[in-house]
Design a protein around this motif. Structure first.
Motif, mmCIF file in Angstrom:
data_model
loop_
_atom_site.group_PDB
_atom_site.id
_atom_site.type_symbol
_atom_site.label_atom_id
_atom_site.label_comp_id
_atom_site.label_asym_id
_atom_site.label_seq_id
_atom_site.Cartn_x
_atom_site.Cartn_y
_atom_site.Cartn_z
ATOM 1 N N TYR A 109 0.839 -1.205 0.000
ATOM 2 C CA TYR A 109 0.000 0.000 0.000
ATOM 3 C C TYR A 109 0.875 1.258 0.000
ATOM 4 C CZ TYR A 109 -3.111 3.537 2.059
ATOM 5 O OH TYR A 109 -3.809 4.690 2.327
ATOM 6 N N VAL A 110 1.894 1.252 0.856
ATOM 7 C CA VAL A 110 2.846 2.360 0.890
ATOM 8 C C VAL A 110 3.495 2.528 -0.489
ATOM 9 C CG1 VAL A 110 5.142 2.949 1.781
ATOM 10 C CG2 VAL A 110 3.300 2.352 3.367
ATOM 11 N N GLY A 111 3.858 1.402 -1.111
ATOM 12 C CA GLY A 111 4.469 1.455 -2.443
ATOM 13 C C GLY A 111 3.552 2.094 -3.474
ATOM 14 N N ASP A 157 16.065 9.708 -4.671
ATOM 15 C CA ASP A 157 16.148 9.056 -3.355
ATOM 16 C C ASP A 157 15.958 7.547 -3.449
ATOM 17 O OD1 ASP A 157 16.436 11.383 -1.826
ATOM 18 O OD2 ASP A 157 14.277 11.607 -1.496
ATOM 19 N N ILE A 158 16.608 6.833 -2.514
ATOM 20 C CA ILE A 158 16.143 5.500 -2.165
ATOM 21 C C ILE A 158 15.615 5.577 -0.741
ATOM 22 C CG2 ILE A 158 17.657 4.228 -3.733
ATOM 23 C CD1 ILE A 158 19.380 3.482 -1.260
ATOM 24 N N VAL A 159 14.617 4.752 -0.453
ATOM 25 C CA VAL A 159 14.005 4.818 0.873
ATOM 26 C C VAL A 159 13.694 3.416 1.385
ATOM 27 C CG1 VAL A 159 11.714 5.318 -0.129
ATOM 28 C CG2 VAL A 159 12.147 5.821 2.284
ATOM 29 N N SER A 160 14.337 3.071 2.497
ATOM 30 C CA SER A 160 14.036 1.818 3.191
ATOM 31 C C SER A 160 12.839 2.043 4.095
ATOM 32 C CB SER A 160 15.241 1.383 4.033
ATOM 33 O OG SER A 160 14.802 0.568 5.109
ATOM 34 N N ILE A 161 11.821 1.211 3.911
ATOM 35 C CA ILE A 161 10.639 1.312 4.763
ATOM 36 C C ILE A 161 10.484 0.001 5.518
ATOM 37 C CG2 ILE A 161 8.158 1.698 4.846
ATOM 38 C CD1 ILE A 161 8.424 3.550 2.502
ATOM 39 N N ASP A 162 10.538 0.113 6.839
ATOM 40 C CA ASP A 162 10.479 -1.036 7.739
ATOM 41 C C ASP A 162 9.173 -0.924 8.514
ATOM 42 O OD1 ASP A 162 11.029 -3.149 9.451
ATOM 43 O OD2 ASP A 162 13.041 -2.447 9.951
ATOM 44 N N CYS A 163 8.428 -2.026 8.577
ATOM 45 C CA CYS A 163 7.091 -1.987 9.193
ATOM 46 C C CYS A 163 6.921 -3.173 10.126
ATOM 47 C CB CYS A 163 6.032 -2.018 8.091
ATOM 48 S SG CYS A 163 4.330 -1.945 8.684
ATOM 49 N N GLY A 164 6.284 -2.915 11.259
ATOM 50 C CA GLY A 164 5.908 -3.995 12.166
ATOM 51 C C GLY A 164 4.453 -3.843 12.562
ATOM 52 N N VAL A 165 3.783 -4.966 12.807
ATOM 53 C CA VAL A 165 2.443 -4.894 13.383
ATOM 54 C C VAL A 165 2.385 -5.823 14.596
ATOM 55 C CG1 VAL A 165 1.404 -4.443 11.120
ATOM 56 C CG2 VAL A 165 1.276 -6.749 12.096
ATOM 57 N N TYR A 166 1.367 -5.558 15.421
ATOM 58 C CA TYR A 166 1.119 -6.387 16.601
ATOM 59 C C TYR A 166 -0.354 -6.745 16.630
ATOM 60 C CZ TYR A 166 1.015 -7.840 21.505
ATOM 61 O OH TYR A 166 0.862 -8.551 22.658
ATOM 62 N N ASP A 167 -0.637 -8.032 16.745
ATOM 63 C CA ASP A 167 -2.024 -8.494 16.855
ATOM 64 C C ASP A 167 -2.006 -9.907 17.448
ATOM 65 O OD1 ASP A 167 -4.782 -8.353 16.632
ATOM 66 O OD2 ASP A 167 -4.827 -8.947 14.526
ATOM 67 N N ASN A 168 -3.058 -10.276 18.158
ATOM 68 C CA ASN A 168 -3.146 -11.621 18.749
ATOM 69 C C ASN A 168 -1.911 -11.986 19.567
ATOM 70 O OD1 ASN A 168 -5.760 -12.401 17.677
ATOM 71 N ND2 ASN A 168 -4.766 -12.478 15.670
ATOM 72 N N PHE A 209 1.134 -11.318 19.105
ATOM 73 C CA PHE A 209 2.376 -11.571 18.375
ATOM 74 C C PHE A 209 2.703 -10.401 17.450
ATOM 75 C CE2 PHE A 209 1.283 -15.813 19.709
ATOM 76 C CZ PHE A 209 2.521 -16.372 20.008
ATOM 77 N N PHE A 210 3.983 -10.358 17.063
ATOM 78 C CA PHE A 210 4.448 -9.342 16.124
ATOM 79 C C PHE A 210 4.567 -9.908 14.713
ATOM 80 C CE2 PHE A 210 5.694 -7.358 20.074
ATOM 81 C CZ PHE A 210 5.579 -6.002 19.806
ATOM 82 N N GLY A 211 4.773 -9.008 13.744
ATOM 83 C CA GLY A 211 5.200 -9.346 12.386
ATOM 84 C C GLY A 211 6.135 -8.234 11.955
ATOM 85 N N ASP A 212 7.067 -8.524 11.045
ATOM 86 C CA ASP A 212 8.135 -7.566 10.731
ATOM 87 C C ASP A 212 8.652 -7.835 9.321
ATOM 88 O OD1 ASP A 212 10.217 -5.705 11.039
ATOM 89 O OD2 ASP A 212 11.387 -6.969 12.414
ATOM 90 N N ALA A 213 8.759 -6.792 8.510
ATOM 91 C CA ALA A 213 9.378 -6.911 7.186
ATOM 92 C C ALA A 213 9.786 -5.523 6.712
ATOM 93 C CB ALA A 213 8.435 -7.554 6.170
ATOM 94 N N ALA A 214 10.693 -5.488 5.742
ATOM 95 C CA ALA A 214 11.172 -4.205 5.221
ATOM 96 C C ALA A 214 11.521 -4.330 3.748
ATOM 97 C CB ALA A 214 12.401 -3.729 6.005
ATOM 98 N N PHE A 215 11.484 -3.183 3.060
ATOM 99 C CA PHE A 215 11.769 -3.145 1.630
ATOM 100 C C PHE A 215 12.371 -1.782 1.306
ATOM 101 C CE2 PHE A 215 10.926 -2.960 -2.896
ATOM 102 C CZ PHE A 215 11.065 -4.282 -3.298
ATOM 103 N N THR A 216 13.331 -1.761 0.385
ATOM 104 C CA THR A 216 13.909 -0.488 -0.058
ATOM 105 C C THR A 216 13.390 -0.137 -1.444
ATOM 106 O OG1 THR A 216 15.900 -0.827 1.283
ATOM 107 C CG2 THR A 216 16.032 0.806 -0.484
ATOM 108 N N PHE A 217 12.752 1.002 -1.531
ATOM 109 C CA PHE A 217 12.179 1.516 -2.778
ATOM 110 C C PHE A 217 13.138 2.539 -3.390
ATOM 111 C CE2 PHE A 217 8.641 0.285 -0.069
ATOM 112 C CZ PHE A 217 7.765 -0.345 -0.930
ATOM 113 N N ALA A 218 13.051 2.695 -4.716
ATOM 114 C CA ALA A 218 13.886 3.676 -5.413
ATOM 115 C C ALA A 218 12.994 4.567 -6.266
ATOM 116 C CB ALA A 218 14.907 2.962 -6.296
#
Ligand code: MG
Ligand code: MG
Length: 271
Positions: A28-30, A91-102, A104-113
């Motif tokens: 979505y951010v992308g 620019d290049i931009v690394s976007i790192d995201c985490g969520v919390y639910d139930n 537990f966590f989740g975590d992933a990141a991606f670098t966009f150009a």
């Protein structure tokens, strides 16, 4: 050393749901990214998106971090705070995201150009992205964390001459964002924590175009390269199931946005 907790298959499915929401948020951010938009706007949209899906931003207020996303531009490696600076077409931009639910966590990141990023920097993104999958391939039961670390280091440093950041590492993930074992992006084969079924780890190469040295910026959060050259960051959370790595996050839905959004640069990613 933080404790290692092995997960049941039910727990892994909860973490997978969270990692999928992280991936959808990154996609979505992308879709929103374009030169002229700011990290602060992207961050607000990402927070709404996560809350609309019934989850909580995983990073916000954790250790005192003030935002939903870590947005790290150019020479920023990780932990950048979203700001009112407008993105530019180089620019290049690394976007790192985490969520919390139930619980537990989740975590992933991606670098966009953005569209005018030069070929040398695009190579840095491709190599860093490829190294993530070389590391994941080594996350099989019976191997050790050093096998994951070594595969990433060999590809980025030995083959391509980039600098691997030493101060920041991947991590176990579960009820806590950061659990044991640490997953460095450098190390020796056959060394470190033994990989077994139920292990859930975030693997996240942080790779500098120039030298590996980093420093903390004056905002108290952002980690930047000492030589001012750009840095790339890609992250998946994986679980070891029946001896093999199962990628719980999903970069392929981000790749779709790379193709659809002409305001960001497409590059060949492994997913
Ligand atoms: Mg992350
Ligand atoms: Mg992480």
């Amino acid at each position: 050393m933080a404790q290692v907790y092995h997960k049941t298959s039910d727990e892994i499915e909860l973490i997978r749901q969270n990692c999928m929401l992280v991936s959808k948020t990154l996609a979505y951010v992308g879709s929103l990214l374009r030169p002229g938009i700011t990290g602060a706007i992207i961050d607000q949209k990402a927070e709404e998106f996560i809350r609309d899906h019934g989850a909580l931003p995983g990073f916000k207020n954790l250790y005192g971090f003030p935002a939903t996303l870590c947005i790290s531009l150019n020479d920023a490696v990780v932990h950048g705070i979203p700001s009112d600076r407008e993105f530019t077409d180089t620019d290049i931009v690394s976007i790192d995201c985490g969520v919390y639910d139930n619980e537990f966590f989740g975590d992933a990141a991606f670098t966009f150009a953005f569209p005018e990023v030069n070929d040398d920097v695009m190579d840095l993104l491709s190599v860093t992205n490829a190294s993530l999958y070389l590391g994941i391939e080594q996350a099989v039961s019976g191997n050790r964390i050093g096998d994951v670390s070594s595969a990433i280091q060999q590809h980025c440093e030995r083959v391509h001459g980039y600098g691997i950041v030493r101060e920041l590492v991947g991590h176990g993930l579960g009820r806590n964002l950061h659990e044991g074992p640490e997953v460095p992006n450098f190390g020796s084969r056959g060394r470190g924590h033994k990989i077994l079924d139920g292990l859930v780890i975030a693997i996240e190469p942080m790779v500098n175009q120039g030298r590996r040295q980093v420093k903390q910026s004056t905002d108290g959060w952002t980690i930047v390269t000492r030589d001012g050259k750009p840095s790339a960051h890609f992250e998946h959370t994986i679980a070891v199931i029946e001896g093999k790595p199962d990628i719980l996050s999903d970069h392929s839905i981000i790749e779709t946005e790379l193709k659809n959004n002409e305001e960001i640069k497409n590059f060949s990613i492994k997913s």
